[in-house]
Design a protein around this motif. Sequence first.
Motif: not given
Length: 102
Positions: A37-44, A46-53, A74-81, A99-101
């Motif tokens: 299960f993958l969760y991610w947070q685009n910035s500090i 924002e809330e952590e969201m689970e993958c929808e698809l 411009i912030e690093k996104a956080y991914f958690f599986v 993400l911008y890289k």
Amino acid sequence: GMNGSAIENFSCVIYNIFLMNCTWQAGRSAPADTQYFLYWQNSIDEEEMECELYIKDENCRNMGCIFQNVSIGIEKAYFFVNGSSKDSLIQFYDEYIDLYKI
């Protein structure tokens, strides 16, 4: 969790600015019934969201995710599986990605 059970080869690709596709492989020693299960947070802020698809393999295991309407900050996104299995505890995997890289 059991050594070698976390996902491997995690990578993300961004298409057409707004669509992001992340994929991974099952850990070498993960039991066959392991589901990830993958969760991610685009910035500090924002809330952590689970993958929808999820992208599934032939055994119906989640092996990737398609994100729509991604905004690249411009912030690093956080991914958690994390993973679950009836047989053993599964190690989690996490990473901060610019993400911008991508």
